[in-house]
Write a protein that holds these residues in place. Structure first.
Motif, short mmCIF file in Angstrom:
data_model
loop_
_atom_site.label_atom_id
_atom_site.label_comp_id
_atom_site.label_asym_id
_atom_site.label_seq_id
_atom_site.Cartn_x
_atom_site.Cartn_y
_atom_site.Cartn_z
N MET A 161 0.22 -1.11 0.27
CA MET A 161 -0.21 -0.30 0.10
C MET A 161 0.94 1.59 0.11
O MET A 161 1.68 1.21 0.34
N TYR A 162 0.03 2.15 -0.33
CA TYR A 162 0.81 2.95 -0.60
C TYR A 162 1.22 4.13 0.58
O TYR A 162 2.75 4.64 0.95
N ASN A 163 0.90 4.06 1.40
CA ASN A 163 0.67 4.52 2.93
C ASN A 163 -0.41 3.96 3.63
O ASN A 163 -1.77 3.17 4.18
N PRO A 164 0.53 2.65 4.12
CA PRO A 164 0.28 1.59 4.97
C PRO A 164 -0.36 1.91 6.31
O PRO A 164 -1.58 1.72 7.21
N TRP A 165 0.03 3.47 6.61
CA TRP A 165 -0.06 3.27 8.08
C TRP A 165 -1.96 4.40 8.45
O TRP A 165 -2.43 4.25 8.79
N GLU A 166 -1.91 5.17 7.21
CA GLU A 166 -3.27 5.26 7.09
C GLU A 166 -4.37 4.37 6.94
O GLU A 166 -5.22 4.40 7.48
N ALA A 167 -4.05 3.19 5.97
CA ALA A 167 -4.76 2.30 6.01
C ALA A 167 -5.18 1.59 7.08
O ALA A 167 -6.04 1.13 7.40
N MET A 168 -4.05 1.29 8.16
CA MET A 168 -4.17 0.70 9.56
C MET A 168 -5.43 1.61 10.43
O MET A 168 -6.28 1.34 11.53
N VAL A 169 -4.54 3.29 10.32
CA VAL A 169 -6.07 3.92 10.69
C VAL A 169 -7.41 4.12 9.93
O VAL A 169 -8.20 4.05 11.55
N LEU A 170 -7.65 3.78 9.14
CA LEU A 170 -8.95 3.51 8.95
C LEU A 170 -9.23 2.07 8.46
O LEU A 170 -10.57 2.40 9.06
N ALA A 171 -8.61 1.12 8.57
CA ALA A 171 -9.07 0.21 9.07
C ALA A 171 -9.46 -0.03 11.05
O ALA A 171 -11.17 -0.25 10.65
N LYS A 172 -9.18 0.99 11.62
CA LYS A 172 -9.66 0.89 12.77
C LYS A 172 -11.29 1.48 12.81
O LYS A 172 -12.04 1.54 13.91
N GLU A 173 -11.44 2.16 11.96
CA GLU A 173 -12.78 2.87 12.43
C GLU A 173 -14.04 2.35 11.63
O GLU A 173 -15.08 2.11 12.08
N LEU A 174 -13.51 0.96 11.10
CA LEU A 174 -14.17 0.27 10.76
C LEU A 174 -14.88 -1.22 11.71
O LEU A 174 -15.66 -1.76 11.30
N LEU A 175 -13.45 -1.45 12.64
CA LEU A 175 -14.18 -2.75 13.92
C LEU A 175 -15.26 -2.23 14.41
O LEU A 175 -15.50 -0.68 14.80
N SER A 176 -15.77 -3.69 15.15
CA SER A 176 -16.97 -3.45 15.90
C SER A 176 -16.82 -2.71 16.80
O SER A 176 -15.36 -2.87 17.15
N GLU A 177 -17.46 -2.89 18.08
CA GLU A 177 -16.77 -2.95 19.77
C GLU A 177 -15.22 -3.32 19.58
O GLU A 177 -14.68 -2.77 20.72
#
Length: 111
Positions: free
Chosen positions: A67-83
């Motif tokens: 990925m171009y920006n893996p750190w951003e991908a991890m941050v975005l993924a966190k927003e998609l997680l359930s509780e």
């Protein structure tokens, strides 16, 4: 991997994929319940709208390093997680002897 997960859980799971490559996205549609054919960061808005309760598991299997920006991908993924959701990352071990040996001998690791 998704086919194995679905089989192991007797299809009692919803699997969603994100794939930039159109050919690979069509292949993923054979096993995924839904595939977003775009970059991960571009798919976030649609995923949030379609799955507002989030995901229990988000897996990045040998893709984060591409990925171009893996750190951003991890941050975005966190927003998609359930509780209680978790992210799982599988990243190749670049220190493995098979990779180092191939690099030192100027041979492709894919051969």
């Amino acid at each position: 991997m998704i086919a194995a997960v679905k089989k192991g859980l007797n299809n009692r799971v919803v699997c969603v994929g994100v794939e930039m490559n159109a050919f690979a996205a069509r292949n993923a549609e054979q096993v995924c319940d839904r595939v977003y054919s775009s970059a991960f960061d571009a798919a976030i808005g649609g995923i949030k709208a379609d799955y507002p309760r989030g995901f229990d598991v988000i897996s990045f299997a040998d893709v984060l390093e591409h990925m171009y920006n893996p750190w951003e991908a991890m941050v975005l993924a966190k927003e998609l997680l359930s509780e209680r959701g978790k992210c799982v990352f599988q990243i190749p071990n670049m220190g493995h002897r098979s990779i180092i040996g191939g690099l030192l001998s100027n041979q492709s690791i894919m051969s």
